[in-house]
Design a protein around this motif. Structure first.
Motif, short mmCIF file in Angstrom:
data_model
loop_
_atom_site.label_atom_id
_atom_site.label_comp_id
_atom_site.label_asym_id
_atom_site.label_seq_id
_atom_site.Cartn_x
_atom_site.Cartn_y
_atom_site.Cartn_z
N LEU A 183 0.83 -1.21 0.00
CA LEU A 183 0.00 0.00 0.00
C LEU A 183 0.86 1.26 0.00
CD1 LEU A 183 -2.86 -0.99 2.46
CD2 LEU A 183 -3.06 -0.58 0.00
N GLU A 184 1.95 1.23 0.75
CA GLU A 184 2.86 2.39 0.78
C GLU A 184 3.49 2.60 -0.59
OE1 GLU A 184 4.67 5.62 2.44
OE2 GLU A 184 3.18 4.33 3.38
N LYS A 185 3.85 1.54 -1.26
CA LYS A 185 4.44 1.65 -2.59
C LYS A 185 3.44 2.24 -3.58
CE LYS A 185 6.91 -1.13 -6.00
NZ LYS A 185 7.39 -2.45 -6.35
N VAL A 186 2.20 1.76 -3.53
CA VAL A 186 1.15 2.28 -4.42
C VAL A 186 0.89 3.76 -4.11
CG1 VAL A 186 -1.31 2.12 -4.99
CG2 VAL A 186 0.08 0.04 -4.83
N ARG A 187 0.85 4.12 -2.82
CA ARG A 187 0.62 5.51 -2.43
C ARG A 187 1.73 6.43 -2.97
NH1 ARG A 187 2.26 8.91 1.17
NH2 ARG A 187 3.52 7.44 2.34
N LYS A 188 2.96 5.97 -2.88
CA LYS A 188 4.10 6.77 -3.40
C LYS A 188 4.01 6.93 -4.92
CE LYS A 188 7.52 5.99 0.19
NZ LYS A 188 8.83 5.44 0.50
N GLN A 189 3.59 5.87 -5.60
CA GLN A 189 3.46 5.95 -7.07
C GLN A 189 2.35 6.93 -7.44
OE1 GLN A 189 2.83 1.90 -8.33
NE2 GLN A 189 5.04 1.48 -8.54
N ILE A 190 1.26 6.93 -6.71
CA ILE A 190 0.15 7.86 -7.01
C ILE A 190 0.58 9.29 -6.71
CG2 ILE A 190 -2.17 8.57 -6.28
CD1 ILE A 190 -2.82 5.57 -5.94
N GLU A 191 1.31 9.53 -5.63
CA GLU A 191 1.76 10.88 -5.28
C GLU A 191 2.76 11.42 -6.31
OE1 GLU A 191 3.40 10.69 -1.37
OE2 GLU A 191 1.45 10.68 -0.38
N SER A 192 3.53 10.55 -6.94
CA SER A 192 4.55 11.03 -7.88
C SER A 192 3.95 11.43 -9.23
CB SER A 192 5.61 9.96 -8.10
OG SER A 192 5.06 8.86 -8.78
N ILE A 193 2.68 11.13 -9.45
CA ILE A 193 2.05 11.47 -10.73
C ILE A 193 1.69 12.94 -10.78
CG2 ILE A 193 0.04 11.10 -12.19
CD1 ILE A 193 0.06 8.22 -11.36
#
Length: 100
Positions: A90-100
């Motif tokens: 979940l943390e990895k997905v959250r970081k990927q969404i924030e970087s967009i």
């Protein structure tokens, strides 16, 4: 021993050795239980080591209990590890969404 080659009759059922028997009777050493038998042809009375059904049942249930405890501990470890992995994903997905 005569009980290996002859028919025999059990004169005293399998019972636990006393403290004195453990020190003096060598047949007590392997299992802690002995039985008295009378050989058929030679009519000799002999003591032989035996296994107690009660002892075997006690050992079996102790083993089952131990295995249940070990299984419960590992089940808890699996659940904890799964939560850690889910949190990381979940943390990895959250970081990927924030970087967009």
């Amino acid at each position: 021993p005569c009980w290996r080659v002859e028919d025999f009759v059990v004169t005293r059922e399998c019972s636990r050795c006393s403290g004195f028997d453990v020190k003096t009777v060598p047949e007590c050493v392997p299992t802690g239980f002995i039985e008295k038998i009378t050989c058929g042809t030679s009519k000799k009375e002999v003591i032989k080591s035996c296994r107690s059904a009660v002892m075997e049942a006690h050992v079996f249930w102790r083993f089952v209990g131990t295995m249940m405890c070990v299984a419960a501990v590992f089940a808890v470890l699996v659940v904890c590890r799964q939560r850690v992995l889910d949190r990381k994903a979940l943390e990895k997905v959250r970081k990927q969404i924030e970087s967009i």
